[in-house]
Scaffold this motif. Sequence first.
Motif, short mmCIF file in Angstrom:
data_model
loop_
_atom_site.label_atom_id
_atom_site.label_comp_id
_atom_site.label_asym_id
_atom_site.label_seq_id
_atom_site.Cartn_x
_atom_site.Cartn_y
_atom_site.Cartn_z
N LEU A 33 36.66 -11.37 -3.14
CA LEU A 33 37.89 -11.88 -2.55
C LEU A 33 39.06 -10.94 -2.78
O LEU A 33 39.98 -10.87 -1.95
N MET A 34 39.05 -10.17 -3.87
CA MET A 34 40.08 -9.17 -4.06
C MET A 34 39.96 -8.08 -3.00
O MET A 34 40.96 -7.61 -2.44
N ALA A 35 38.72 -7.67 -2.70
CA ALA A 35 38.50 -6.69 -1.64
C ALA A 35 38.94 -7.24 -0.29
O ALA A 35 39.55 -6.54 0.53
N LEU A 36 38.65 -8.52 -0.04
CA LEU A 36 39.06 -9.16 1.21
C LEU A 36 40.58 -9.25 1.30
O LEU A 36 41.17 -8.99 2.36
N GLU A 37 41.23 -9.61 0.21
CA GLU A 37 42.69 -9.69 0.20
C GLU A 37 43.31 -8.33 0.49
O GLU A 37 44.31 -8.23 1.22
N SER A 38 42.72 -7.27 -0.06
CA SER A 38 43.26 -5.93 0.18
C SER A 38 43.08 -5.52 1.63
O SER A 38 43.88 -4.74 2.16
N ARG A 39 42.04 -6.05 2.29
CA ARG A 39 41.82 -5.73 3.70
C ARG A 39 42.97 -6.25 4.56
O ARG A 39 43.29 -5.68 5.61
N GLY B 11 40.21 -1.22 3.73
CA GLY B 11 40.48 -2.09 2.58
C GLY B 11 39.66 -1.67 1.38
O GLY B 11 38.81 -0.77 1.45
N GLY B 12 39.89 -2.35 0.26
CA GLY B 12 39.16 -2.04 -0.96
C GLY B 12 37.67 -2.23 -0.80
O GLY B 12 37.20 -3.07 -0.03
N VAL B 13 36.90 -1.44 -1.55
CA VAL B 13 35.44 -1.48 -1.49
C VAL B 13 34.90 -2.11 -2.77
O VAL B 13 35.18 -1.64 -3.87
N GLN B 14 34.14 -3.18 -2.61
CA GLN B 14 33.50 -3.83 -3.75
C GLN B 14 32.32 -2.98 -4.22
O GLN B 14 31.46 -2.60 -3.43
N SER B 15 32.29 -2.66 -5.51
CA SER B 15 31.20 -1.87 -6.06
C SER B 15 30.84 -2.42 -7.45
O SER B 15 31.46 -3.39 -7.91
N ARG C 186 36.02 -6.72 9.15
CA ARG C 186 36.62 -7.45 10.27
C ARG C 186 36.95 -8.87 9.85
O ARG C 186 36.07 -9.63 9.44
N VAL C 187 38.22 -9.21 9.96
CA VAL C 187 38.70 -10.55 9.62
C VAL C 187 39.46 -11.09 10.82
O VAL C 187 40.47 -10.51 11.24
N ASP C 188 38.99 -12.19 11.39
CA ASP C 188 39.60 -12.78 12.57
C ASP C 188 40.43 -14.01 12.21
O ASP C 188 40.20 -14.65 11.18
#
Length: 575
Positions: free
Chosen positions: A208-214, A302-306, A399-401
Amino acid sequence: MRRRHVYLALLAVLTVCTLLKSQKRFTYESVEKGSTAAFWQPDWFSIISGEINRKRIHLRVDGQEVTDKRFPLKMSAEGHFLIPVPLLAEGFSCSAHVYGGKRLVMERGVTRAEIDEGSRVLSVNGKEVSLEAELAEEDGLYYLPLSAVEQAFSYKRDWNAAANTMELTYIGRETGYLPDRYDYREAGRVPRVKNQGSLGTCWAFASLMALESRLLPEQEVSFSEDHMSLRNSFHMDQNAGGEYTMSMAYLLAWQGPVLEEQDVYGDGYSPRGLKPVCHVQEIQVLPSRDYEAIKRAVYLYGGVQSSLYTSMVTGKRDSRYYNKSQGAYYYNGNARPNHDVVIIGWDDSYPRENFSVAPEADGAFICANSWGGEFGDEGYFYVSYYDVNIGIHNVLYSRVDEADRFHHIYQSDLCGWVGQLGYGRENAYFANVYTAGKGEELVAAGFYATGPDTSYEVYVVTGFEGSAQLGRRRRTASGKLKSAGFYTIDFETPIVLPDGEKFAVIVNITTPGSVHPVAIEYNSPDKKLKADISDGEGYISFRGTSWERVEESQKCNVCLKAYTRDREREEKHER
């Protein structure tokens, strides 16, 4: 016939005028009233631009097609070509974001360009350039004059009116577009660090942090890790841990995300009935150890989860692999990864001497952790490029719609990509059958590419009555996917679905080097997963002629979703 001749004549005039304007030899002011040179009328652009936009302009950059149905290049009523800001990343490898709801900042290599909404003045590395049109917002999209891209990043245009195609060719001298150092904290794109506490939920926090950064900097939101870790289809305790495939399944099934304020973390309770505030429609799994791909994703999207391995379980613990004074981590052992973080930047020159155990050379990723602000530099830290685990598993929420882009989702794979199926070769056909609701049109399909460079063809069958009809399919889309992951394929033309009748979505997929290219959901004892395979009607085929029912023969569901919109709502929107 006469109307067609008039249109062709106007199109020819428009082409000449556009070429003259692009070469700065044509301006409105240069044609005086009554002059014999005044063969052009401003209204003509309005007439022609409507026809050009209706047919959709194709954009090619350095020989590659970059057109996206969601973000159309268009011509204004004044005859100016306008490019939507979201196309800048994919088309021009340009980091482009709108700050404060009004200021567009574009970066590529050593070039930084800025322009305010409503302004016709572009600043390129501090030098002002005048444009023929302003940065403007329309229907939630910001449009930039195409000349701004030419001026800032050294491109030359070639407009082919007959083919309705705009070709842009790079004529600059720079060979790379990634800077040696990039940091979300300095770029104003950094997500807020949170604290997972003593629970095994790092996977949810990182996702979710990666998604928020996107979504940053345009949208600043905080999603609920509590909901992701408790309201998914895996039914695992928050102390049991997890992985990115669980996050993918939860988001792609539209089970979330929900806002943090709707479901706060750490109380052991998650309310039922919460609806996602947006829809994640594409998640890329980047190649292992491809640091350029990771940097490109961070820079453009956006941020990449690793993942990495650590013996620390909170920010208050110590490890011989972590230099607390420098906030620098490097592990060179044999343990497998057990903790997820988010890559938010990099520094190619970060000194190797800053690590407790010196790696072989300089360079580090800048990462965000989920152990609160007491860890590292207010929650952020450096991980050496030479850490044995960082960069192996890499996830980009690309991609976030908006939640109302699609009205309905049809699916049977709530646990997502659990395994793979195939015929011992890189190609296979697979299909899912669903029963349509009332007044809907089919507008997109979604599926997994289980490896890079996957090519696909999507087909649809309406009025489905049996597997024999899968051979009477019609193709609706085709293409190629560079990275593994989940992709939503938008159809060029919506397909009306008869109320209450079955329809089938079919995919012919080819994944180079794979022997099982089809993603499936099934009961996996190894993962302690019990999936529901009673909710699907899926098929698989060797050549697309003879089909087998996967729930019966393979005890699985195929991962293939369908998306529809309500026709009535569409008609009202168009009116």
